[in-house]
Write a protein that holds these residues in place. Structure first.
Motif, PDB file in Angstrom:
ATOM      1  N   LYS A   1       0.849  -1.181   0.000  1.00  0.00           N
ATOM      2  CA  LYS A   1       0.000   0.000   0.000  1.00  0.00           C
ATOM      3  C   LYS A   1       0.891   1.240   0.000  1.00  0.00           C
ATOM      4  O   LYS A   1       1.950   1.273   0.623  1.00  0.00           O
ATOM      5  N   GLY A   2       0.423   2.233  -0.708  1.00  0.00           N
ATOM      6  CA  GLY A   2       1.193   3.470  -0.748  1.00  0.00           C
ATOM      7  C   GLY A   2       0.362   4.655  -0.317  1.00  0.00           C
ATOM      8  O   GLY A   2      -0.868   4.558  -0.167  1.00  0.00           O
ATOM      9  N   SER A   3       1.068   5.754  -0.116  1.00  0.00           N
ATOM     10  CA  SER A   3       0.380   6.985   0.230  1.00  0.00           C
ATOM     11  C   SER A   3       1.257   8.167  -0.170  1.00  0.00           C
ATOM     12  O   SER A   3       2.489   8.063  -0.168  1.00  0.00           O
ATOM     13  N   ILE A   4       0.626   9.258  -0.533  1.00  0.00           N
ATOM     14  CA  ILE A   4       1.413  10.443  -0.901  1.00  0.00           C
ATOM     15  C   ILE A   4       1.057  11.622  -0.011  1.00  0.00           C
ATOM     16  O   ILE A   4      -0.057  11.717   0.504  1.00  0.00           O
TER      17      ILE A   4
ATOM     18  N   GLY B   1       2.365   3.274  -4.039  1.00  0.00           N
ATOM     19  CA  GLY B   1       3.653   3.813  -3.587  1.00  0.00           C
ATOM     20  C   GLY B   1       4.761   3.681  -4.619  1.00  0.00           C
ATOM     21  O   GLY B   1       5.928   3.545  -4.270  1.00  0.00           O
ATOM     22  N   CYS B   2       4.409   3.756  -5.907  1.00  0.00           N
ATOM     23  CA  CYS B   2       5.424   3.539  -6.960  1.00  0.00           C
ATOM     24  C   CYS B   2       6.329   4.746  -7.146  1.00  0.00           C
ATOM     25  O   CYS B   2       7.365   4.659  -7.785  1.00  0.00           O
ATOM     26  N   ALA B   3       5.912   5.907  -6.633  1.00  0.00           N
ATOM     27  CA  ALA B   3       6.704   7.148  -6.661  1.00  0.00           C
ATOM     28  C   ALA B   3       6.769   7.821  -8.020  1.00  0.00           C
ATOM     29  O   ALA B   3       7.472   8.811  -8.190  1.00  0.00           O
TER      30      ALA B   3
ATOM     31  N   VAL C   1       6.439  10.301  -1.139  1.00  0.00           N
ATOM     32  CA  VAL C   1       5.728   9.031  -1.347  1.00  0.00           C
ATOM     33  C   VAL C   1       6.146   8.023  -0.277  1.00  0.00           C
ATOM     34  O   VAL C   1       7.333   7.887   0.041  1.00  0.00           O
ATOM     35  N   TYR C   2       5.166   7.327   0.261  1.00  0.00           N
ATOM     36  CA  TYR C   2       5.397   6.321   1.300  1.00  0.00           C
ATOM     37  C   TYR C   2       4.867   4.978   0.816  1.00  0.00           C
ATOM     38  O   TYR C   2       3.887   4.926   0.069  1.00  0.00           O
ATOM     39  N   LYS C   3       5.502   3.933   1.252  1.00  0.00           N
ATOM     40  CA  LYS C   3       5.081   2.594   0.821  1.00  0.00           C
ATOM     41  C   LYS C   3       5.242   1.629   1.986  1.00  0.00           C
ATOM     42  O   LYS C   3       6.251   1.668   2.698  1.00  0.00           O
ATOM     43  N   LYS C   4       4.262   0.744   2.144  1.00  0.00           N
ATOM     44  CA  LYS C   4       4.340  -0.213   3.244  1.00  0.00           C
ATOM     45  C   LYS C   4       3.682  -1.525   2.832  1.00  0.00           C
ATOM     46  O   LYS C   4       2.661  -1.527   2.147  1.00  0.00           O
TER      47      LYS C   4
ATOM     48  N   ILE D   1       0.893   4.233   7.085  1.00  0.00           N
ATOM     49  CA  ILE D   1       1.844   4.222   5.959  1.00  0.00           C
ATOM     50  C   ILE D   1       2.783   5.424   6.024  1.00  0.00           C
ATOM     51  O   ILE D   1       3.979   5.309   5.790  1.00  0.00           O
ATOM     52  N   ILE D   2       2.204   6.590   6.346  1.00  0.00           N
ATOM     53  CA  ILE D   2       3.017   7.807   6.345  1.00  0.00           C
ATOM     54  C   ILE D   2       3.871   7.859   7.610  1.00  0.00           C
ATOM     55  O   ILE D   2       3.470   8.415   8.628  1.00  0.00           O
TER      56      ILE D   2
ATOM     57  N   ASN E   1       8.811   4.397   6.059  1.00  0.00           N
ATOM     58  CA  ASN E   1       8.148   3.965   4.822  1.00  0.00           C
ATOM     59  C   ASN E   1       8.372   4.929   3.652  1.00  0.00           C
ATOM     60  O   ASN E   1       7.836   4.741   2.565  1.00  0.00           O
ATOM     61  N   LEU E   2       9.159   5.989   3.886  1.00  0.00           N
ATOM     62  CA  LEU E   2       9.376   7.004   2.848  1.00  0.00           C
ATOM     63  C   LEU E   2      10.161   6.400   1.683  1.00  0.00           C
ATOM     64  O   LEU E   2      11.240   5.842   1.872  1.00  0.00           O
ATOM     65  N   VAL E   3       9.609   6.489   0.489  1.00  0.00           N
ATOM     66  CA  VAL E   3      10.334   5.971  -0.676  1.00  0.00           C
ATOM     67  C   VAL E   3      10.742   7.071  -1.649  1.00  0.00           C
ATOM     68  O   VAL E   3      11.598   6.880  -2.493  1.00  0.00           O
ATOM     69  N   TYR E   4      10.120   8.227  -1.535  1.00  0.00           N
ATOM     70  CA  TYR E   4      10.529   9.322  -2.425  1.00  0.00           C
ATOM     71  C   TYR E   4      10.189  10.661  -1.811  1.00  0.00           C
ATOM     72  O   TYR E   4       9.092  10.868  -1.297  1.00  0.00           O
TER      73      TYR E   4
END
Lengths: 358, 77, 255
Positions: free
Chosen positions: B5-8, B55-57, B70-73, C5-6, C10-13
């Protein structure tokens, strides 16, 4: 050695970090001598032949902005091309040295000596409100001595300094005592002397930015005023000149560089003819020694501005004396260097015609 | 194996509403704000289908103004 | 769930930390911003924050120095490669690069660009080619395509009136001083990843003393082109890539 060669030797000895230049007569010996001496193998000084004068001065801009002691040299048409970079250096407050071994113009003109870049040199030269410090050597010795002096002044005030020479001084051979050897500054020393320089941000400071750009008029005006304040300080502290036999003189020759050497001989000839002449030689053309000249010219019967041009410094002589004495100009053009006799004749002519007081 | 799952997080005041992130998102998560504008008058990027974010960024990478974090978990079932 | 998630782990970008929070003056969707981010990311990843010196041009990216927190020298129009030469020759262990547009690099600074590259200065030139003069309001650039309309060729560029578009990157590839010459773009995620690799490769080559690199980023100027940012990317792919094909033109780094 030649004046141009003295420049090269003096630069290496005073701890210069780099030279960027482009060949042009009559100053090519500067880069030729540097190439022959290979300072990159001894002091580590960089010597690079650029693709143009425009590139040379912008290499100087980059290296000076990075805190290094760098210089370039050229002759009149090449120096005209450099004005862009010099203006940017003045705007960004960068210390750097450039040498103009003048030749006659306009345009390609002649390769023979001239002093016709006086206006360009003493009025900034490029776009915008600025000045550069202008030193005018009249001997090979002074070519050597002014190298270190120019760097010292450039770094002291963070502004470009110019050595305004000409084809006579550049090509002339004379005995010279070279200045003492100074090592190039270390990284630590540069960091201390130039906390504004762009050679990599260290964690203890914010990024440094070298720029002359400011779009906000209010902020730009403050920058302009800061420059003007600095120029006032230079005017107060750095005026240099020399006088010879001025005390008892009725008439003054005012001359710089090679014209001053010839005027010295002319002064002797005039004195043999019973005309009491003194010589006033500005060494800094900007700042011009106006107060000193004004004081000395007081009560004289006439002042002759002797220049190898159509009459440029004479305007500063008139401004300095502001109508208190008659001021006239004598000069030869086209790359012709005047004889001492011609100068004396000009003086006599001015007296005879009544332009000078008898 | 859990689901990714991702989140921005969008810095909406920095966003200029150029839409490049909207086009770059493979899951159509992002749209520009409909009626609202930011301090500079721009519509700004909003995650309108946040649950679809992987969460692909992509949005962050194409954003010229660096507005999107962008966050991904990996979520446990 | 979103809150779970935030979290920092978990930060990817995110925006590279070397890029500061000053809002960039570029138009919405401008390629400059993406390339700025890449430059900042590469410097950060190489750990060269304290050794990097950028040279900004005259053109839209004149203010590049406001956004990336390294030392910068702002050059006169077209002179950035000469300024970079001066810095790099005097500080050989620094990472020195220029960031120039097509007007700066391919027109007024053609001589400085070609000669710095040909001398093999250990610098990187990042060349933003958007085929137009952005800052002064959309005039014809040396790289403007034939038929392309600008405010100084409002009926389209013709060879008879305006001459041909200049392929500086192709010229650079013929020069002995260059070790890496490539043409990239930043219109898609994959293209951006590739452009970043190219910048990294060039920066590393300059630090290894392998010579000059030119990284052209074929870019959009949606304001100048009078298109939306999304449409501008489409026009880039349709028109620009045909005349300015992407890919490495020269790579002698690994030889």
């Amino acid at each position: 050695m030649k004046g141009n060669e003295a420049i090269a030797h003096a630069a290496i000895r005073c701890g210069c970090d780099a030279y960027f230049g482009y060949p042009i007569t009559p100053q090519s010996e500067v880069i030729e001598t540097l190439a022959e001496l290979k300072p990159w193998e001894t002091t580590g000084m960089v010597v690079l032949q650029a693709e143009s004068e425009v590139a040379s001065i912008n290499m100087v801009y980059g290296a000076a902005g990075a805190g290094k002691k760098v210089f370039t040299s050229s002759s009149s048409p090449g120096v005209a091309l450099m004005q862009e970079g010099i203006s940017y250096m003045a705007g960004a407050e960068l210390p750097g040295v450039f040498i103009n071994v003048q030749r006659g113009g306009p345009g390609l003109g002649t390769i023979q000596p001239s002093q016709s870049d006086y206006f360009q040199s003493t009025r900034g030269g490029g776009n915008g409100d600025y000045y550069v410090i202008v030193l005018a050597p009249s001997s090979v010795q002074e070519m050597a001595d002014f190298m270190d002096l120019a760097f010292t002044l450039a770094f002291k005030y963070r502004m470009p300094a110019m050595i305004l020479s000409d084809g006579v001084i550049g090509q002339m051979m004379e005995k010279v005592v070279l200045p003492p050897v100074k090592p190039r500054r270390t990284e630590e020393e540069i960091k201390k002397e130039c906390p504004w320089a762009t050679f990599g941000r260290t964690p203890d400071r914010k990024p440094n930015i070298i720029t002359s750009l400011e779009l906000q008029p209010e902020v730009m005006e403050i920058r302009n005023q800061k420059l003007l304040k600095k120029y006032e300080l230079v005017k107060e502290n750095e005026v240099r000149y020399e006088t010879s036999q001025c005390e008892d003189a009725d008439y003054l020759f005012v001359a710089f560089g090679s014209a001053a050497r010839i005027s010295e001989k002319a002064m002797e000839l005039a004195r043999e003819d019973g005309l009491k002449v003194g010589l006033f030689r500005p060494i800094t053309l900007w700042p011009f020694p106006d107060k000193q000249l004004e004081a000395l010219a007081k009560g004289k019967k006439g002042v002759l501005s002797v220049e190898i041009n159509a009459g440029q410094m004479v305007e500063d002589v008139r401004l300095a004396t502001h109508g208190t004495v008659p001021v006239e100009h004598f000069g030869r053009l086209g790359g012709i260097v005047p004889d001492p006799e011609e100068i004396v004749n000009s003086l006599k002519e001015n007296i005879k015609s009544g332009r000078f007081n008898g | 194996m859990g689901k990714i799952k991702g989140s921005i997080v969008v810095n909406t005041d920095r966003c200029k509403g150029c839409s490049l992130c909207v086009v770059a998102c493979p899951k159509d998560v992002i749209a520009l704000s409909d009626k609202h504008v930011n301090v500079n008058g721009y519509p700004y990027a909003v995650a309108v289908r946040p649950d679809d974010c992987i969460g692909c960024a992509s949005c962050g990478i194409v954003c010229p103004d660096g507005c999107i974090s962008v966050y991904k978990k990996r979520m446990e079932d | 769930m979103k809150e779970d998630i935030i979290a920092p782990e978990n930060l990817v970008y995110e925006k590279p930390s070397l890029m500061n929070d000053t809002p960039m003056h570029y138009c919405p969707g401008c390629s400059h911003g993406v390339v700025h981010k890449l430059v900042a990311e590469v410097i950060e990843e190489m750990g060269m924050q304290d050794k990097a010196v950028g040279v900004s041009p005259v053109g839209c990216s004149v203010f590049a120095y406001r956004y990336i927190d390294i030392d910068w020298s702002e050059a006169a129009h077209g002179r950035a490669p000469a300024v970079a030469t001066g810095i790099k020759r005097c500080w050989p262990d620094r990472l020195v690069f220029t960031y120039q547009g097509d007007g700066d690099l391919a027109c007024i600074g053609t001589a400085e660009t070609i000669h710095a590259l040909n001398r093999g200065e250990n610098i990187t030139i990042i060349f933003i080619n958007n085929a137009i003069y952005g800052m002064t309001g959309g005039q014809m650039a040396p790289t403007t395509l034939l038929g392309q309309k600008t405010v100084t060729c409002p009926y389209g560029r013709t060879p008879e009136l305006h001459g041909y578009p200049l392929k500086m990157t192709e010229i650079a590839a013929t020069l002995q001083g260059t070790c890496y010459v490539t043409r990239q773009s930043v219109d898609t995620v994959a293209a951006i990843r590739s452009a970043k690799k190219a910048i990294r490769k060039a920066f590393e080559a300059s630090m290894q003393g392998k010579g000059s690199s030119l990284v052209e980023i074929t870019s959009t100027c949606n304001s100048g082109w009078k298109l939306s940012p999304v449409k501008a990317n489409e026009w880039l792919r349709e028109k620009m890539f045909e005349f300015y094909p992407k890919g490495d033109l020269k790579n002698t780094i690994d030889e």
